[in-house]
Design an enzyme around this catalytic site. Structure first.
Site, mmCIF file in Angstrom:
data_model
loop_
_atom_site.group_PDB
_atom_site.id
_atom_site.type_symbol
_atom_site.label_atom_id
_atom_site.label_comp_id
_atom_site.label_asym_id
_atom_site.label_seq_id
_atom_site.Cartn_x
_atom_site.Cartn_y
_atom_site.Cartn_z
ATOM 1 N NE ARG A 85 1.110 12.165 -18.524
ATOM 2 C CZ ARG A 85 1.145 10.877 -18.211
ATOM 3 N NH1 ARG A 85 2.035 10.409 -17.377
ATOM 4 N NH2 ARG A 85 0.283 10.059 -18.732
ATOM 5 N NE ARG A 157 -4.642 3.280 -15.798
ATOM 6 C CZ ARG A 157 -3.563 3.802 -16.365
ATOM 7 N NH1 ARG A 157 -2.454 3.086 -16.453
ATOM 8 N NH2 ARG A 157 -3.564 5.037 -16.818
HETATM 9 P P1 AP5 Z 1 -0.206 6.942 -16.602
HETATM 10 O O1 AP5 Z 1 -0.531 5.793 -15.755
HETATM 11 O O2 AP5 Z 1 1.198 7.313 -16.836
HETATM 12 O O3 AP5 Z 1 -0.972 6.754 -17.970
HETATM 13 P P2 AP5 Z 1 -0.575 7.121 -19.477
HETATM 14 O O4 AP5 Z 1 0.640 7.877 -19.755
HETATM 15 O O5 AP5 Z 1 -1.831 7.728 -19.965
HETATM 16 O O6 AP5 Z 1 -0.163 5.799 -20.124
HETATM 17 P P3 AP5 Z 1 -0.731 4.385 -19.866
HETATM 18 O O7 AP5 Z 1 -0.203 3.821 -18.611
HETATM 19 O O8 AP5 Z 1 -2.216 4.407 -20.045
HETATM 20 O O9 AP5 Z 1 -0.135 3.622 -21.156
HETATM 21 P P4 AP5 Z 1 1.301 2.965 -21.379
HETATM 22 O O10 AP5 Z 1 2.020 3.768 -22.426
HETATM 23 O O11 AP5 Z 1 2.003 2.699 -20.094
HETATM 24 O O12 AP5 Z 1 0.837 1.612 -22.082
HETATM 25 P P5 AP5 Z 1 0.892 0.099 -21.538
HETATM 26 O O13 AP5 Z 1 2.296 -0.394 -21.554
HETATM 27 O O14 AP5 Z 1 0.105 -0.089 -20.297
HETATM 28 O O15 AP5 Z 1 -0.935 8.261 -16.015
HETATM 29 C C1 AP5 Z 1 -2.270 8.205 -15.538
HETATM 30 C C2 AP5 Z 1 -2.713 9.576 -15.073
HETATM 31 O O16 AP5 Z 1 -1.870 10.024 -13.984
HETATM 32 C C3 AP5 Z 1 -2.600 10.699 -16.113
HETATM 33 O O17 AP5 Z 1 -3.745 10.753 -16.957
HETATM 34 C C4 AP5 Z 1 -2.484 11.947 -15.212
HETATM 35 O O18 AP5 Z 1 -3.733 12.301 -14.674
HETATM 36 C C5 AP5 Z 1 -1.618 11.438 -14.057
HETATM 37 N N1 AP5 Z 1 -0.173 11.652 -14.292
HETATM 38 C C6 AP5 Z 1 0.785 10.687 -14.404
HETATM 39 N N2 AP5 Z 1 1.995 11.245 -14.588
HETATM 40 C C7 AP5 Z 1 1.796 12.596 -14.603
HETATM 41 C C8 AP5 Z 1 2.661 13.709 -14.786
HETATM 42 N N3 AP5 Z 1 3.986 13.548 -14.994
HETATM 43 N N4 AP5 Z 1 2.112 14.943 -14.747
HETATM 44 C C9 AP5 Z 1 0.788 15.137 -14.526
HETATM 45 N N5 AP5 Z 1 -0.080 14.121 -14.364
HETATM 46 C C10 AP5 Z 1 0.419 12.856 -14.398
HETATM 47 O O19 AP5 Z 1 0.140 -0.640 -22.765
HETATM 48 C C11 AP5 Z 1 -1.233 -0.383 -23.035
HETATM 49 C C12 AP5 Z 1 -1.917 -1.684 -23.475
HETATM 50 O O20 AP5 Z 1 -1.346 -2.141 -24.697
HETATM 51 C C13 AP5 Z 1 -1.785 -2.860 -22.494
HETATM 52 O O21 AP5 Z 1 -2.953 -3.603 -22.520
HETATM 53 C C14 AP5 Z 1 -0.615 -3.684 -23.064
HETATM 54 O O22 AP5 Z 1 -0.729 -5.055 -22.722
HETATM 55 C C15 AP5 Z 1 -0.790 -3.453 -24.546
HETATM 56 N N6 AP5 Z 1 0.469 -3.398 -25.293
HETATM 57 C C16 AP5 Z 1 1.641 -2.830 -24.901
HETATM 58 N N7 AP5 Z 1 2.559 -2.920 -25.871
HETATM 59 C C17 AP5 Z 1 1.947 -3.572 -26.909
HETATM 60 C C18 AP5 Z 1 2.378 -3.962 -28.221
HETATM 61 N N8 AP5 Z 1 3.611 -3.665 -28.679
HETATM 62 N N9 AP5 Z 1 1.497 -4.600 -29.021
HETATM 63 C C19 AP5 Z 1 0.224 -4.859 -28.579
HETATM 64 N N10 AP5 Z 1 -0.233 -4.518 -27.360
HETATM 65 C C20 AP5 Z 1 0.626 -3.881 -26.537
HETATM 66 MG MG MG Z 2 1.567 3.078 -18.081
#
Ligand code: AP5
Ligand code: MG
Length: 234
Positions: A85, A157
């Site tokens: 990241r 979350r």
């Molecule tokens: P993390 O858990 O990785 O969160 P994020 O990157 O912010 O991404 P999300 O998990 O929120 O989203 P996603 O892209 O996985 O989407 P999803 O598939 O769930 O990180 C959390 C925290 O940890 C960070 O803020 C940081 O503090 C820390 N952290 C983690 N890694 C780090 C690093 N490397 N360095 C530093 N800090 C770190 O989908 C979202 C929603 O949309 C769901 O409801 C799903 O059902 C829906 N959805 C999915 N695809 C579709 C579609 N095509 N159409 C319609 N709906 C859809």
């Molecule tokens: Mg995720």
């Protein structure tokens, strides 16, 4: 198979990584899920990470790099979801993989507009035990509040509250989005249109991978006929 899924919060990285990892027998490494597990178990890392996660900031690079090195020590086939990241993390990963002679196959960058990201995050429900996500409108579970797979309770979350989502988007723009040009310059970047349905996003990923021969020979690689489009560069 060695892939990075890069994209802003809510872009669908976890949803797609879960599907693809199962299909190809690769390990799905979600740093967000790993951190939430540490937080749940109240490990030293979990306690330290909590304050950053709660306000939508990135956890410091040294903690993340140590966690990832340990996590990847015994695996050669993986999808990284949420790592790297920062440029520092990307350089550390590059060194780690070069030492082990394990080049990356591709970096998939999920593109979506901000309003859609916010809608996806604020409507998300997750099984905290497995990390599987649902969406109250786009992908609801069969029974509200309950995971289709294991019947476990679904929760929202804490960092999906609007104020925290906005901070996460700021962190993405300032710290993570430079990785798009970083991997583009290495000829590894593939753009994925994340606005489509989950099934269509999976299809685009499979097309891109099949076209470039990534995952060839892995279980599940025979089940998709790839047309001729938009290949990966190597
Ligand atoms: P993390 O858990 O990785 O969160 P994020 O990157 O912010 O991404 P999300 O998990 O929120 O989203 P996603 O892209 O996985 O989407 P999803 O598939 O769930 O990180 C959390 C925290 O940890 C960070 O803020 C940081 O503090 C820390 N952290 C983690 N890694 C780090 C690093 N490397 N360095 C530093 N800090 C770190 O989908 C979202 C929603 O949309 C769901 O409801 C799903 O059902 C829906 N959805 C999915 N695809 C579709 C579609 N095509 N159409 C319609 N709906 C859809
Ligand atoms: Mg995720």
């Amino acid at each position: 198979m060695r892939l990075i899924f890069l994209g802003p919060p809510g872009a669908g990285k976890g949803t797609q990584a879960r599907i693809l990892a199962e299909r190809f027998g690769a390990r799905h490494v979600s740093t967000g899920d790993l951190l939430r597990d540490h937080r749940e178990r109240k490990t030293a890392l979990g306690i330290e990470a909590q304050s950053f996660m709660a306000k939508g900031a990135l956890v410091p690079d040294d903690l993340m790099i140590r966690m990832l090195d340990a996590e990847l020590a015994d695996t050669a086939s993986f999808i990284l979801d949420g790592f790297p990241r920062t440029i520092v993390q990307a350089d550390a990963l590059g060194e780690f993989l070069t030492k082990r002679n394990l080049p990356l196959d591709a970096v998939l960058s999920f593109d979506l507009p901000r309003e859609e990201l916010i809608a996806r995050l604020t409507g998300r429900w997750t099984n905290p035990r497995t990390g599987r996500s649902y969406h109250e409108r786009y992908d609801p579970p069969i029974h509200a509040g309950v995971d289709d797979d294991d019947g476990g309770p679904l929760v929202q979350r804490g960092d999906d509250m609007l104020e925290v989502v906005e901070q996460r988007l700021v962190a993405y723009e300032s710290m993570t989005s430079p990785l798009v040009s970083y991997y583009e310059a290495k000829g590894l970047l593939v753009h994925i249109d994340g606005t489509r349905s989950a099934e269509r996003v999976t299809d685009q990923i499979l097309d891109e991978l099949a076209h470039s021969g990534v995952g060839k020979g892995a279980p599940g690689s025979q089940n998709h006929s790839a047309p001729h489009c938009c290949g990966l560069q190597h």
